[in-house]
Write an enzyme that holds these catalytic residues in place. Structure first.
Site, PDB file in Angstrom:
ATOM      1  N   TYR A 141       0.824  -1.210   0.000  1.00 24.16           N
ATOM      2  CA  TYR A 141       0.000   0.000   0.000  1.00 24.16           C
ATOM      3  C   TYR A 141       0.863   1.266   0.000  1.00 24.16           C
ATOM      4  CZ  TYR A 141      -4.716  -1.877   0.803  1.00 24.16           C
ATOM      5  OH  TYR A 141      -5.935  -2.477   0.673  1.00 24.16           O
ATOM      6  N   LYS A 189       3.213 -15.121   2.234  1.00 24.41           N
ATOM      7  CA  LYS A 189       3.372 -15.849   0.970  1.00 24.41           C
ATOM      8  C   LYS A 189       4.864 -16.121   0.813  1.00 24.41           C
ATOM      9  CE  LYS A 189       1.761 -17.551  -2.938  1.00 24.41           C
ATOM     10  NZ  LYS A 189       0.899 -18.768  -2.970  1.00 24.41           N
ATOM     11  N   ASP A 222      -2.888 -18.141   0.510  1.00 24.32           N
ATOM     12  CA  ASP A 222      -3.904 -18.862  -0.273  1.00 24.32           C
ATOM     13  C   ASP A 222      -4.569 -19.947   0.569  1.00 24.32           C
ATOM     14  OD1 ASP A 222      -1.463 -20.150  -0.267  1.00 24.32           O
ATOM     15  OD2 ASP A 222      -1.485 -20.695  -2.390  1.00 24.32           O
ATOM     16  N   ASP A 246      -6.307  -6.952   4.142  1.00 29.96           N
ATOM     17  CA  ASP A 246      -7.452  -6.301   3.492  1.00 29.96           C
ATOM     18  C   ASP A 246      -8.350  -7.369   2.879  1.00 29.96           C
ATOM     19  OD1 ASP A 246      -9.035  -4.210   2.341  1.00 29.96           O
ATOM     20  OD2 ASP A 246      -8.063  -4.654   0.422  1.00 29.96           O
ATOM     21  N   ASP A 250     -12.306  -9.015   4.402  1.00 28.11           N
ATOM     22  CA  ASP A 250     -13.588  -9.002   3.682  1.00 28.11           C
ATOM     23  C   ASP A 250     -14.150 -10.427   3.637  1.00 28.11           C
ATOM     24  OD1 ASP A 250     -13.596  -6.266   3.124  1.00 28.11           O
ATOM     25  OD2 ASP A 250     -14.176  -6.558   1.028  1.00 28.11           O
TER      26      ASP A 250
HETATM   27  C1  IPM Z   1     -10.418  -1.199   4.115  1.00 28.69           C
HETATM   28  C2  IPM Z   1     -10.691  -0.607   2.748  1.00 28.69           C
HETATM   29  C3  IPM Z   1      -9.576   0.333   2.377  1.00 28.69           C
HETATM   30  C4  IPM Z   1      -8.286  -0.460   2.356  1.00 28.69           C
HETATM   31  C5  IPM Z   1      -9.780   1.067   1.042  1.00 28.69           C
HETATM   32  C6  IPM Z   1     -11.086   1.849   1.042  1.00 28.69           C
HETATM   33  C7  IPM Z   1      -8.633   1.955   0.684  1.00 28.69           C
HETATM   34  O1  IPM Z   1     -10.861  -1.619   1.809  1.00 28.69           O
HETATM   35  O2  IPM Z   1     -10.301  -0.432   5.089  1.00 28.69           O
HETATM   36  O3  IPM Z   1     -10.332  -2.418   4.222  1.00 28.69           O
HETATM   37  O4  IPM Z   1      -7.967  -1.115   1.353  1.00 28.69           O
HETATM   38  O5  IPM Z   1      -7.563  -0.426   3.348  1.00 28.69           O
HETATM   39 MG    MG Z   2     -10.925  -3.570   2.638  1.00 25.02          MG
END
Ligand code: IPM
Ligand code: MG
Length: 362
Positions: A141, A189, A222, A246, A250
């Site tokens: 990032y 990884k 993975d 990240d 999710d």
């Molecule tokens: C998160 C989001 C952010 C990230 C985006 C919006 C930049 O996906 O906080 O997980 O990737 O960190």
């Molecule tokens: Mg995110």
């Protein structure tokens, strides 16, 4: 106690859900005799519209002056042009970096009432209680990059980690594991990436030398993605780099049924007037432009983020628990926003959900 909280509502559903979280905090203040002072500042798309930048200097100053920061979400179709010079996400990454928030804690806990809301089978979900600690201010990032070569035909990002960056986040995760079931899974990884091999070596050193009571395992990212839906209850604390964290969080949010249920805390080394980390607290869901402004967004992730704020930045454990129990109670009492309702179930809006939570904090 007295505390100053800076609120960054941001874009989309951000203002709606942080609005409810602030009302919950105000209510907690009244019930428990604390004085919380709130100050709003601009971040993301709304900041671009008002000032031309996603992270105005006044916002950074307002966050530095606070004991804790409560954030909604940033971004939306209005600012989505990938060639634009300023993007809302720069505000989010910028404030994390400016405040030195190197660790992002994302607890994934299942409310039994919402078992049906997940796409996974209930028997797979039994006993899920995972804390993901994501490195937040390094890795790909923030590494060196080229947006597009001379003729726009190449671009690159660099996944770069240094020893101190890995040490501090692994240390924080190992400490968290000590207070839980004592198991730490480091995700990388290392079979492909040099930065992952350093990550693995440093993680092993830190845990072996400083946390002999913590059981450390290493898993490739993975395989971790696979295990998270195959047998999620095998995990206690997961620590991983920025990009892997990240993606995995999710995925992990789906264990809890909806992204609308998951809070997060971002912590660094800076200490506030209470002597605790000056953290930033935000729901992990995004700005959800498709439902913004309709009053239907689920405010529970923002409210649970406020509970984490009470716990980690203000040291108010009992108050934090009271908020979390109130959230459990509204779910038991059948309150559902659209994202967590079964088909045919009566749903409530953002404000009604927030009010129901407040009524259960006495
Ligand atoms: C998160 C989001 C952010 C990230 C985006 C919006 C930049 O996906 O906080 O997980 O990737 O960190
Ligand atoms: Mg995110």
């Amino acid at each position: 106690m007295k505390a100053r909280i800076t609120v960054l509502p941001g874009d989309g559903i951000g203002p709606e859900v942080t609005g409810e979280a602030v009302k919950v905090l105000e209510h907690v203040g009244q019930v428990f005799g604390h004085e919380f002072e709130f100050k709003e500042a601009l971040l993301g798309g709304c900041a671009i519209d008002a000032t031309g930048t996603a992270l105005p200097d006044e916002t950074v100053a307002a966050c530095r002056a606070a004991d804790a920061v409560l954030l909604g979400a940033v971004g939306g179709p209005k600012w989505d042009d990938p060639t634009a010079k300023v993007r809302p996400e720069q505000g989010l990454l910028g404030i994390r970096k400016a405040l030195g928030l190197f660790a992002n804690l994302r607890p994934v806990k299942l409310f039994p009432e919402l078992l049906h809301a997940s796409t996974l089978r209930p028997e797979t979900l039994a006993g899920v209680d995972v804390l993901v600690v994501r490195e937040l201010t390094g890795g790909v990032y923030f590494g060196p990059r080229e947006e597009a070569g001379e003729d726009g035909s190449r671009a690159y990002d660099t996944m770069l980690y240094t020893r101190p960056e890995i040490e501090r986040v692994v240390r924080l995760a190992a400490k968290a594991a000590q207070g839980r079931r004592g198991q730490l899974t480091s995700v990388d990884k290392a079979n492909v990436l040099a930065s992952s091999r350093l990550w693995r070596r440093v993680a092993t050193e830190v845990v072996e030398s400083e946390f002999p009571d913590v059981r450390l395992e290493h898993i490739l990212v993975d395989a971790a993605a696979m295990h998270l839906i195959r047998q999620p209850s095998r995990f206690d604390v997961i620590v991983t780099g920025n990009l892997f964290g990240d993606i995995l969080t999710d995925e992990a949010s789906m264990l809890a049924g909806s992204m609308g249920m998951l809070p997060s805390a971002s912590l660094g080394e800076d200490v506030n007037s209470v002597g605790l980390p000056r953290g930033l607290y935000e729901p992990i869901h995004g700005s959800a432009p498709d439902i913004a402004g309709q009053g239907v967004a689920n405010p529970l992730a923002a409210i649970l983020s406020a509970a984490m704020l009470l716990r980690h930045s203000l040291g108010l454990e009992q108050e934090a628990k009271t908020v979390e129990e109130a959230v459990s109670a509204v779910l038991s009492d059948g309150y559902r926003t659209a994202d967590i309702a079964r088909s045919g179930e009566r749903t409530v809006g953002t404000e009604e959900m927030g009010t129901a939570v407040r009524e259960r904090i006495r």
